[in-house]
Design an enzyme around this catalytic site. Structure first.
Site, PDB file in Angstrom:
ATOM      1  CE  LYS A   2      -1.066  -2.633   2.408  1.00 19.92           C
ATOM      2  NZ  LYS A   2      -0.655  -4.230   2.084  1.00 19.92           N
ATOM      3  CB  THR A 345       6.310  -8.515   6.056  1.00 22.25           C
ATOM      4  OG1 THR A 345       6.735  -7.053   5.701  1.00 22.25           O
ATOM      5  CG2 THR A 345       7.289  -8.982   7.102  1.00 22.25           C
ATOM      6  CG  ASP A 346       0.814  -6.833   2.191  1.00 27.92           C
ATOM      7  OD1 ASP A 346       1.317  -5.773   1.663  1.00 27.92           O
ATOM      8  OD2 ASP A 346      -0.130  -7.506   1.755  1.00 27.92           O
ATOM      9  CD1 TRP A 347       1.820   0.195   4.160  1.00 33.35           C
ATOM     10  CD2 TRP A 347       3.038  -0.362   2.282  1.00 33.35           C
ATOM     11  NE1 TRP A 347       2.500   1.075   3.680  1.00 33.35           N
ATOM     12  CE2 TRP A 347       3.296   1.096   2.480  1.00 33.35           C
ATOM     13  CE3 TRP A 347       3.887  -0.825   1.010  1.00 33.35           C
ATOM     14  CZ2 TRP A 347       4.043   1.965   1.934  1.00 33.35           C
ATOM     15  CZ3 TRP A 347       4.634   0.252   0.470  1.00 33.35           C
ATOM     16  CH2 TRP A 347       4.562   1.428   0.659  1.00 33.35           C
TER      17      TRP A 347
END
Length: 823
Positions: A2, A345-347
């Protein structure tokens, strides 16, 4: 991933003294500190004092076996032996482009060399990500400068790996082919289209320094509220597995982009797509058995096909954030599933463990939990806090350097396998591939196979060019390019309508081209003040021979797409009802990333088409389908709900209909007439302009054991007058099981073209271990004796699995709820 459109002010705060005080352990020179303080606001991690950890932890380092030398290439072994702890941690860190560009705004793909130099020199950052759709030459200059600095400033000359959200084509490069989103590709039941999407993606981006594609989404699309439903291939694990494998293999094995190679990233491991409340990045309640049977297969299939990286579920499963779950990220992912690649990881998800999920009191404690659980790379993405915290955790003995070697080694191995050490720089001699008309035409052809005809009363469609001289095209998606493409197109949340390529045909524009001798009228349904113009719509509707109402949603993704009601908005309901009141044939086209509840307007619509998010070729494809120039072949890859309050997937459990049992609630249950659906709502349903007859379903045997197979055949005939494509779907029902079995489950599918009158014998070879077993909570296959029902088209038959039992013919007229023996 994001973006923030601007760099957070918190990142820009902090004095040179704070920077020097907190970063002293990194041996930063005063001159470099000045560069850091003036040139970049990324070092928020060196601006905030550390908070004491409150969680009770062992003072000894987490026990991690030293990486076996044979798992690394000679280059990676040598690098690990030479690297400092700080250099290894840098390889585990990923920052966003806003911390290295000139404005701090994601769409600006213009490098600030001073910022990059400081980050590489002092923090040894190994990966960057993000951007938006800009011309290829701009990406080329940016990537070349970034890699040049990385190779110069890195002591061991380690190249950067750059990650990008090319979700349905090279969507962050201007002028490229934008394919349908995954949910549409699932509707095609044609894995070749997933392969073509991957091919176009790498052909139009690999030369630009885009090494790491954050796709495909392998989540199972079982929750219609979830705002990322359209990124999945639908609700069936076999479809998700087959499409995902086709995408991954082409993306990672394409030879046309040599000497470059590209890594795919399976998202989002795992269970992310079924949040209990339907909102993004929230808690899912999923049993271990369901994880094994429904959510694991698509990831396992992609890993078996060579998937190099995965991105981790941002949410929680049964109250445990996945980023902090050793059971998921180590025991399941590594030990059970055998994954050897990089887990990113994601954001900001390590930070979310503190801010949102509150399972850690401090970011340092969250960092320990995540790395201990199995995270290899942290998408931080604005700060270098992660670098400092990991170093401190190693110095304190809570994380071992062997644990750091494991993750750094995986990242370096990925770079080595992609050939980045030999070919780190982008190239400019093949840019003519970008914007190739052939690829764009493939996107149109792909879109054509993804539209699903749900209703066609009295053969309203196709709309004859000879008799339809006046068409009315209305609705929010009638003249919108953005709505056809959805999120992750040009930018994270899409862009304003006027920024889409003018060459992309809207639905209205495409119909004007398709019907050159007809009057194709488009009337805005809102005025300049945003007020409904229903009177004008009603008058135009009465003048029309047919009305195309293109409903839909503006682009969205992730949390910005959260909704509490799937019902079609009131203004769009009024629009459809106004068109229907004219008495003219009304064709309802549902555009959007998830199914809108249209029950109240479905009955009076003569035709209903689910269009999903067909991409830049959607308008042209729909026009060809409406005119009959092309034929519908899509089938729903999800169960289309009739009611917002009750959504049940096609593979639901038998006991979900318990009120039908005569011994339950006798005298109290409602036995009135069931709601009569006004449209097709089942998974796998879809009409065509031709008809197909299924006949002569036969089995090679009626009893099978573990050492044998059953060959099932069925004859499929095009009994209509038009050529078409038919996806033949084979379902199995395990009639009795220790664990309640799905009412039916797709086990095989095959899509073939049929000329009028043509018959084909379609085959499904049933392998007991593969097709008749199901996993328990630990993933161990359960293969139980008993009866199975096979369904294909309108044909059904039964057979029996009997291990170490005398063969006997299965009765053809026994009740569906026949008994079964289990051992």
């Amino acid at each position: 991933m994001k973006p923030n459109l601007t760099l957070p002010q918190s990142v820009l705060r902090g004095s040179r003294r704070q920077l020097a005080g907190n970063c002293s352990s990194w041996h930063v020179s005063p001159r470099h500190l000045l560069v850091l303080a003036l040139a970049t606001g990324v070092l928020a991690g060196c601006q905030r004092p550390m908070l004491p950890a409150t969680a009770t932890t062992s003072s000894s380092a987490t026990a991690v076996a030293a990486p076996v030398a044979s798992q690394w290439s000679p280059r990676v072994q040598q690098l690990l032996s030479q690297m400092t702890l700080e250099e290894k941690i840098g390889q585990m860190t990923q920052l966003t482009n806003t911390v290295i560009n000139t404005t701090g705004v994601q769409r600006d793909v213009v490098l600030d060399s001073a910022k990059v130099t400081a980050l590489i020199r002092q923090f040894h950052i190994g990966s960057f990500l993000n951007g938006e759709a800009v011309p290829a030459q701009q990406w080329l200059a940016y990537s070349a400068a970034l890699q040049r600095i990385a190779m110069r400033e890195s002591r061991l000359h380690i190249p950067i790996i750059y990650g990008i959200d090319h979700i349905h084509g090279a969507s962050y490069v201007a002028g490229t082919a934008i394919f349908p989103h995954n949910l549409n590709l699932g509707a095609s039941f044609n894995p070749e289209l997933a392969r073509q999407t991957a091919r176009a993606t790498v052909l139009e981006s690999a030369d630009l320094g885009h090494h790491w594609i954050f796709a495909p989404v392998l989540d199972l699309g079982v929750n219609a509220y979830w705002p990322r439903l359209y990124e999945t291939y639908g609700e069936d694990p076999l479809v998700a597995s087959t499409m995902g494998v086709a995408f991954v293999r082409e993306l990672q094995e394409n030879k046309e982009i040599l000497p470059y190679k590209v890594a795919a990233c399976g998202k989002h491991f795992l269970g992310y797509s079924d949040p209990r409340n339907g909102w993004d990045r929230t808690n899912a309640i999923i049993s271990d058995q369901r994880i094994q049977e429904f959510f694991r297969p698509s990831f396992q299939a992609a890993m078996d096909a060579g998937l190099k990286t995965i991105m981790i579920n941002s949410g929680e499963i049964n109250g445990e954030p996945v980023h902090a779950s050793k059971a998921i990220l180590t025991d399941l992912l590594r030990t059970q599933m055998g994954f050897k690649g990089v887990a990113v990881t994601d954001w900001e998800d390590i930070i979310r463990l503190v801010r949102i999920q509150k399972v850690a009191a401090t970011e340092k404690e969250a960092t320990f939990m995540a790395v201990d659980a199995g995270v290899d790379m942290a998408m931080t993405p604005y700060t270098t806090d992660f670098c400092r915290y990991v170093k401190e955790l190693v110095q304190e003995g809570r994380l071992s350097e062997d644990r750091i070697n494991l993750s750094a080694g995986r990242v370096l191995q990925l770079k080595d396998e992609l050939g980045l050490f030999e070919n780190p720089m982008p190239r400019a001699d093949r840019l003519n591939r970008i914007g190739d008309p052939t690829l764009k035409q493939q996107a149109v052809a792909a879109a054509t196979e993804t539209f699903v005809l749900l209703k066609n009363e009295k053969n309203t469609l196709p709309l004859s060019k000879a008799t339809k001289k006046r068409l009315l095209v209305i609705g929010p998606s009638a003249d919108s390019r953005a709505n056809l493409a959805g999120g992750w197109t040009l930018a994270w949340q899409g862009r304003p309508e006027n920024e889409y390529p003018r060459e992309v045909q809207t639905i209205a524009g495409a119909l004007q081209r398709e019907y050159p001798n007809a009057k194709v009228e488009m009337v805005p349904y809102r005025n300049a003040k945003g007020q409904l113009q229903l009177a004008g719509i009603a008058a135009a509707a009465r003048r029309a021979d047919a009305i195309v109402v293109a409903i839909g949603e503006r682009p969205y993704t992730e949390g910005l797409g959260n909704t509490s009601d799937l019902t079609l908005p009131e203004d769009q309901l009024q629009l459809v009802q106004t068109a229907q009141a004219s008495g003219r044939p009304t064709i309802l086209v549902v555009i959007g990333g998830r199914p809108s509840i249209i029950r109240t307007v479905a009955e009076k619509s003569q035709a209903i088409i689910w269009g999903g998010l067909p991409g830049f070729g959607g308008g042209e494809a729909l026009a060809a389908l409406l005119s009959g120039h092309a034929n519908f072949s899509g089938k729903l890859p999800f169960t289309y709900p009739q009611f917002a309050g009750h959504i049940s997937n096609y593979h639901h459990d038998n006991n979900e209909n318990s009120l039908e049992l005569s011994d339950f609630g006798a005298g109290f249950e409602n036995r009135g007439v069931k709601f009569k659906p006004a449209m097709l709502t089942e998974f796998g349903q879809g009409l065509s302009y031709t008809t197909y007859q299924y006949s002569h379903l036969q089995l090679s045997d009626t009893v099978v054991n573990s050492s044998g197979t059953v060959r099932a055949t069925v004859r499929v005939t095009n009994t209509g007058k038009q050529a078409g494509q038919e996806a033949v779907l084979w379902f199995l029902t395990d009639e009795v099981g220790r664990i309640t079995r799905p009412v039916r489950l797709l086990k095989h599918f095959d899509k073939q073209a049929f000329t009028p009158g043509q018959s084909r014998e379609m085959t499904f070879v049933i392998n007991p271990q593969q097709h008749l077993s199901y996993p328990d909570a630990q993933g161990r296959p359960q293969l139980e004796n008993g009866y199975f029902t096979l369904r294909v088209g309108d044909q059904t038959t039964r057979f029996r699995y009997a291990e170490a039992a005398a063969k006997a013919s299965a009765p053809t007229n026994t009740p569906t709820k026949a008994g079964s023996t289990s051992e």
